[in-house]
Design a protein around this motif. Sequence first.
Motif, PDB file in Angstrom:
ATOM      1  N   VAL A  40       0.959  -1.288   0.023  1.00 27.26           N
ATOM      2  CA  VAL A  40      -0.119   0.013   0.004  1.00 27.26           C
ATOM      3  C   VAL A  40       0.973   1.159  -0.094  1.00 27.26           C
ATOM      4  O   VAL A  40       0.358   2.310  -0.811  1.00 27.26           O
ATOM      5  CB  VAL A  40      -0.766  -0.075   1.256  1.00 27.26           C
ATOM      6  N   GLY A  41       1.835   1.247   0.606  1.00 30.32           N
ATOM      7  CA  GLY A  41       2.873   2.427   0.937  1.00 30.32           C
ATOM      8  C   GLY A  41       3.289   2.756  -0.606  1.00 30.32           C
ATOM      9  O   GLY A  41       3.385   3.757  -0.822  1.00 30.32           O
ATOM     10  N   LEU A  42       3.957   1.676  -1.279  1.00 31.78           N
ATOM     11  CA  LEU A  42       4.257   2.024  -2.602  1.00 31.78           C
ATOM     12  C   LEU A  42       3.356   2.386  -3.664  1.00 31.78           C
ATOM     13  O   LEU A  42       3.693   3.129  -4.510  1.00 31.78           O
ATOM     14  CB  LEU A  42       5.027   0.547  -2.932  1.00 31.78           C
ATOM     15  N   ALA A  43       2.245   1.974  -3.462  1.00 35.38           N
ATOM     16  CA  ALA A  43       0.889   2.212  -4.444  1.00 35.38           C
ATOM     17  C   ALA A  43       0.658   3.847  -4.286  1.00 35.38           C
ATOM     18  O   ALA A  43       0.449   4.474  -5.004  1.00 35.38           O
ATOM     19  CB  ALA A  43      -0.198   1.334  -3.895  1.00 35.38           C
ATOM     20  N   LEU A  44       0.850   4.252  -2.884  1.00 31.65           N
ATOM     21  CA  LEU A  44       0.329   5.387  -2.473  1.00 31.65           C
ATOM     22  C   LEU A  44       1.737   6.493  -3.230  1.00 31.65           C
ATOM     23  O   LEU A  44       1.428   7.585  -3.571  1.00 31.65           O
ATOM     24  CB  LEU A  44       0.640   5.684  -1.006  1.00 31.65           C
ATOM     25  N   LEU A  45       2.936   5.998  -3.129  1.00 33.46           N
ATOM     26  CA  LEU A  45       3.873   6.613  -3.457  1.00 33.46           C
ATOM     27  C   LEU A  45       3.553   6.949  -5.154  1.00 33.46           C
ATOM     28  O   LEU A  45       3.714   8.136  -5.712  1.00 33.46           O
ATOM     29  CB  LEU A  45       5.202   6.037  -3.321  1.00 33.46           C
ATOM     30  N   VAL A  46       3.486   5.766  -5.918  1.00 37.82           N
ATOM     31  CA  VAL A  46       3.021   5.982  -7.223  1.00 37.82           C
ATOM     32  C   VAL A  46       1.928   6.843  -7.702  1.00 37.82           C
ATOM     33  O   VAL A  46       1.894   7.789  -8.447  1.00 37.82           O
ATOM     34  CB  VAL A  46       2.821   4.535  -7.815  1.00 37.82           C
ATOM     35  N   GLY A  47       0.655   6.876  -6.769  1.00 42.53           N
ATOM     36  CA  GLY A  47      -0.277   7.729  -6.791  1.00 42.53           C
ATOM     37  C   GLY A  47       0.117   9.011  -6.894  1.00 42.53           C
ATOM     38  O   GLY A  47      -0.297  10.202  -7.388  1.00 42.53           O
ATOM     39  N   ILE A  48       0.860   9.505  -5.762  1.00 44.85           N
ATOM     40  CA  ILE A  48       1.237  10.784  -5.321  1.00 44.85           C
ATOM     41  C   ILE A  48       2.075  11.396  -6.582  1.00 44.85           C
ATOM     42  O   ILE A  48       1.946  12.614  -7.048  1.00 44.85           O
ATOM     43  CB  ILE A  48       2.079  10.839  -4.208  1.00 44.85           C
ATOM     44  N   ASP A  49       3.088  10.504  -7.050  1.00 46.27           N
ATOM     45  CA  ASP A  49       4.001  11.084  -8.312  1.00 46.27           C
ATOM     46  C   ASP A  49       3.063  11.298  -9.366  1.00 46.27           C
ATOM     47  O   ASP A  49       3.314  12.436 -10.104  1.00 46.27           O
ATOM     48  CB  ASP A  49       4.855   9.944  -8.667  1.00 46.27           C
ATOM     49  N   ALA A  50       1.876  10.475  -9.608  1.00 46.92           N
ATOM     50  CA  ALA A  50       1.228  10.616 -10.778  1.00 46.92           C
ATOM     51  C   ALA A  50       0.387  11.926 -10.767  1.00 46.92           C
ATOM     52  O   ALA A  50      -0.016  12.695 -11.531  1.00 46.92           O
ATOM     53  CB  ALA A  50       0.319   9.517 -11.192  1.00 46.92           C
ATOM     54  N   ALA A  51      -0.351  12.093  -9.618  1.00 48.61           N
ATOM     55  CA  ALA A  51      -0.923  13.382  -9.318  1.00 48.61           C
ATOM     56  C   ALA A  51      -0.324  14.677  -9.348  1.00 48.61           C
ATOM     57  O   ALA A  51      -0.733  15.516  -9.809  1.00 48.61           O
ATOM     58  CB  ALA A  51      -1.733  13.280  -7.798  1.00 48.61           C
ATOM     59  N   GLU A  52       1.066  14.566  -8.764  1.00 48.71           N
ATOM     60  CA  GLU A  52       1.796  15.592  -8.893  1.00 48.71           C
ATOM     61  C   GLU A  52       2.212  16.150 -10.339  1.00 48.71           C
ATOM     62  O   GLU A  52       2.139  17.347 -10.727  1.00 48.71           O
ATOM     63  CB  GLU A  52       3.095  15.454  -8.227  1.00 48.71           C
ATOM     64  N   CYS A  53       2.601  15.039 -11.210  1.00 48.02           N
ATOM     65  CA  CYS A  53       2.665  15.366 -12.675  1.00 48.02           C
ATOM     66  C   CYS A  53       1.726  15.673 -13.286  1.00 48.02           C
ATOM     67  O   CYS A  53       1.880  16.579 -14.399  1.00 48.02           O
ATOM     68  CB  CYS A  53       3.312  14.093 -13.235  1.00 48.02           C
TER      69      CYS A  53
END
Length: 367
Positions: A40-53
């Motif tokens: 879940v932690g890694l999935a949240l990191l991927v989601g944060i990166d995608a939302a930021e970009c």
Amino acid sequence: MYSSRPAPWTAPVLYGAVLTAGWYAAASGLGDGELPLFTVGLALLVGIDAAECRRYPARTPLRPALALLCVRAALFTLVAATDGSGLSRALFVLLPFTAYFAFGRAAACAIAVGCLGLAVLTTPRWYADPERVSDLLMFAVGLVLTVTMAGVAVDERRLRARLEESREEVALLSAAAERNRVARDIHDGLGHHLTAVVVQLEKASAFRELDPAAADRAVGDARRSARQALADVRTSVGALRAEPFRLRPALDELIAGHEDVTLRVAGEEGGYGTSALTALYRAAQEGITNARRHAAATRIEVTVVLDRAQARLTVSDDGRGFAHRAEGFGLRGMRERVEAAGGRLDIDSGRGDGTRLTVTLPQRAAA
């Protein structure tokens, strides 16, 4: 998604490596990890990166960048605490990496030193274990390489921005040179033709009584010279009147006389190049055309927002919509044009739900 940001592949590659190691450790019974929280932690990191970009295609402003840096640090800690492989410590090299783009070299170096110090403090009796010493050295080398790579990426982006500015300057100089050439053509060509007209009319006047046929030929020659002069003037003046492309007047002209289209424009277009503004205009043109021709829309709204980070064009209608697989040649061409300008095209549509077309273009990064 990441095309307009420096080194976009770094974080996804590292996330993938950590995820693979963590799952392998769990499958092999190595270490004490908590696989659900780790994943879940890694999935949240991927989601944060995608939302930021998606929100900030070119560069994240300082305050959001600081908040996201803190969120990433917390998630890195969570992933490292729940990882049985022990590889998740490598995620912390992304903190100085992302900080470099938002806050500069000094801040990135300070964060890198802080990460190394934290690693030393959280490794008990590291000085007595050669393996732990080796791990810390490798972590330090990773931090140095990461900061170096971020610096190279920033320099490359700066050089690309300067190259784009140089191209636009060359285009402006070429246009000025062409206008000067046309001005010379008007002076030389028009002067020549007018002189010929005067000479032929004087000849006609002189020979009218002595040689009427010669006078008629002179009048005919004068007429031909006058027509040629008029053609030259029209060509030259047309070139001289060419002006730099302006988005707002072009959009006003596009919707003029169409009561079913409303237009709202906010911001200044001065920071955007001709290619970007032209791409926005062509997207609006294609969106309005599709809404009328294919969607049977009765209301079309065109909104343009130009700020210091990005330009956003939205064309929405109340038509019948379409399935995404039904994209035609026009939309494909629009997508290619927008991507060539460094932007992104998003389409939200469904049968009977209308269509919302959004074009996002980042402003050229400051040198």
